[in-house]
Design an enzyme around this catalytic site. Sequence first.
Site, PDB file in Angstrom:
ATOM      1  N   GLU A 513       9.280   5.117   8.776  1.00  0.00           N
ATOM      2  CA  GLU A 513       9.514   5.089   7.332  1.00  0.00           C
ATOM      3  C   GLU A 513      10.822   5.767   6.917  1.00  0.00           C
ATOM      4  O   GLU A 513      11.534   5.279   6.041  1.00  0.00           O
ATOM      5  CB  GLU A 513       8.347   5.738   6.590  1.00  0.00           C
ATOM      6  CG  GLU A 513       7.055   4.916   6.601  1.00  0.00           C
ATOM      7  CD  GLU A 513       6.314   4.953   7.925  1.00  0.00           C
ATOM      8  OE1 GLU A 513       6.675   5.779   8.795  1.00  0.00           O
ATOM      9  OE2 GLU A 513       5.375   4.153   8.115  1.00  0.00           O
ATOM     10  N   HIS A 580      -5.373   5.853   2.700  1.00  0.00           N
ATOM     11  CA  HIS A 580      -5.080   4.512   2.184  1.00  0.00           C
ATOM     12  C   HIS A 580      -5.430   4.378   0.714  1.00  0.00           C
ATOM     13  O   HIS A 580      -5.669   3.292   0.225  1.00  0.00           O
ATOM     14  CB  HIS A 580      -5.830   3.436   2.981  1.00  0.00           C
ATOM     15  CG  HIS A 580      -5.326   3.299   4.377  1.00  0.00           C
ATOM     16  ND1 HIS A 580      -5.803   4.073   5.412  1.00  0.00           N
ATOM     17  CD2 HIS A 580      -4.374   2.504   4.909  1.00  0.00           C
ATOM     18  CE1 HIS A 580      -5.172   3.737   6.521  1.00  0.00           C
ATOM     19  NE2 HIS A 580      -4.304   2.805   6.255  1.00  0.00           N
TER      20      HIS A 580
END
Length: 791
Positions: A513, A580
């Site tokens: 990322e 999540h």
Amino acid sequence: MVSAKKAAEILADYRLACESREASLLGRKEVFMGKAKFGIFGDGKELAQIAMAKVFRKGDHRAGYYRDQTFMLAIGEMTLHHYFAQLYAHTDVEADPASAGRLMNGHFATRMLDEKGELKNIAQLKNSSADISPTAAQMPRLVGLAYASKLFRNNQGLHPYTDLSNQGNEIAFGTIGNASTSEGMFFEAINAAGVLQVPMLISVWDDEYGISVPKEYQTTKGSISKILAGFQRNKDGKGYEIITACGWNYEELCSAYEKAEKICREEHVPVLVHVVEMTQPQGHSTSGSHERYKSKERLAWETEFDCIRKMREWIINQNISSADELDDVEKAAKATAKRIKDQSWKRFNEGIQRDQQELVILLEQAVAQYSELKNILDVLNKTINPLRYDAIKAAKAALRFLIGKECNVKDRLIEWVKRTAVENEDRYSSHLHSQSEWSALNVSAIAPIYSDNAMLVDGREVLRACFAEALQRDPRVLAFGEDVGRIGDVNQGFAGLQEKFGELRVTDTGIRECTIVGQGIGLALRGLRPIAEVQYLDYLLYAIQILSDDLANLQYRTKGGQKAPLIVRTRGHRLEGVWHAGSPMGMILHSLRGMFVLVPRNMVQAAGFYNTLLKSDDPALIIECLNGYRLKEKLPDNIGEFTVPLGVPEILKEGNDVTIVTYGSMCRVVMEGVAELEEKGISCEVIDVQTLLPFDRYHIIVESLKKTNRIVFADEDVPGGATAFMMQQVLEVQKGYQYLDSKPLTITGKEHRPAYGSDGDYFSKPNPEEIFDQIYALMRETSPERFPEVY
Ligand SMILES: Cc1ncc(C[n+]2csc(CCOP(=O)(O)OP(=O)(O)O)c2C)c(N)n1
Ligand SMILES: [Mg+2]
């Protein structure tokens, strides 16, 4: 024997090395004399940088760190005037083009934008991206700067952009200290560039220390080139070319860089140049002395192997010049550095003194009337090396004394305070966002158009249609991230678009990322329009540092000298589980000032935001609703053209009793709770803020509050997260406090992360029943008869 021409070049290099060294020595003294706050210098690293500069060509880019003053001088993009101006924090762009006094010394940058904020012809310039202080944080951006060359070379559609690139022949030069290679970002970036096979030439300046900590604590086997040997390209696979050279050996350095350049530029192979045996004649920085932690032997070695001393010996041994001649060069260098230092100091003070003089004249007149003010004037006049704030403090002290008193210069004093406040606002606080005509705030709304038979499609298909148009419209647009290429992202917003537009436009990356974002920053700096994807909002944490330290303050730290209009795409708020379903919006709002943060409630709004951002030159983060890709939405006919303006909330439902302010996935949850409230006769006005940064630019929310006199802020963040921010905006900035008849209420997620499973979600995040309960209770407080107890 070397030719006369070569000899002249060598002597010029020697002179530059000496001037740079003298500047380092003087810089340290200036700090100790109190004329500058802090100093960190490039002494001991001069020769390698001169060698590197020889192969740095127009169109190339640098991403490096605070030791590179000699390199910047050698490529002609910094003068000693600039160098000293930055040391003193001179706020004029002309004096310190890198940062206009905003960055501490040794933070280099070239001005890549013109006065209007438009990218110059960077293919014809020698470019340095703007340095930042966190060690190794130049690495993610470096990957992108290098990757751009690959795109410019291999994507024919980009060949017409000759102002940006000469068909990808540019190298991205990186520099980093040996100890900083211990950072995770370094290894992530090294691996990424190896995978991508991009022209990245990274030099490690190895002086065996990171402040006081020696190499044994920093690097396995004490050598970065040794441990990266597995990256060496060979018959088994592509990789790096790894070259080692001594920091005091001029000839060796020159040939190392010649070799490195050729491989990197022609073959687009990344190269690591490990420059060993470097020294720090003055230690790390002005914060301390290296005698505290280096052994006598080490210090003696550093004196003997000082690169300038070694170059001098070599020049004499080679009969290129005589000791006398070199003595003269050294003397001249000393004199030059001193002269320029004195001039720079004088210029730095001139502007400050001009303002102060004006004030002194006013204060003298005030003292004539009120002798009590004499002390204030005396203190100001006696201050050694006064700064701007000394004058401001004096003026404000005088005005405080003059409260309620007549004074014939009072108006002029007030005028002086107001004028300098405006000027200091520009000096210290301008350019947080783009100030160009392409600012995202200038993009006006174009409404979506729906024909009568507009198709009802999955949200993901709305996005897909939007991205397809963007890729079609502008060859500079590209998208990349984990799973973005082959499968068109995990939610299929790019499904089929790699097939249609090719691998260079829609691309998979490794799981990394931080360097995905860095890749985007570098590409955007080079004039491309990247959409970098971070797969889930929870994993933005891996990239938040680079977004915060590099991207968000790029315009600010260069005072409009550079921009990187990167769009970061992610999805979140609501799915399931601890990693999540997070919605850490407070964290984002607090760390990304300088970027825009958009939180569309559905995919049509998201598409409108992408269209807006692609017309602008501001960087932004868009957070799509993770649970919205399969919900049906009407597909606008003008999917590639319509725009949603930033900072304009939308009233989703009108009402009179209470205003509910929310965003993203919570819009649906709130609407469900509101349906129940309406049944009980509570009329709710629901507002989707749409963008958290900027926030409600036209104060639409306070207008609603004026009508309802009650306000609720609801989101999925922790208590005191983004709801606290929204509350501060509405109650303080919009002055909403005056209209409150009930306490302002926040409805948020729990302090912990959401537990797994649908029940986990229900009990961790606000749900429609909680919306009902809390707002019903709020109403019951004022009208218990009308709203009897529920439980
Ligand atoms: C992330 C981060 N941690 C710590 C620091 C403080 N710091 C500044 S320079 C430095 C040492 C760097 O050493 P090295 O990379 O070898 O470069 P050198 O100064 O020796 O050239 C440290 C720890 C920082 N700037 N950033
Ligand atoms: Mg070091």
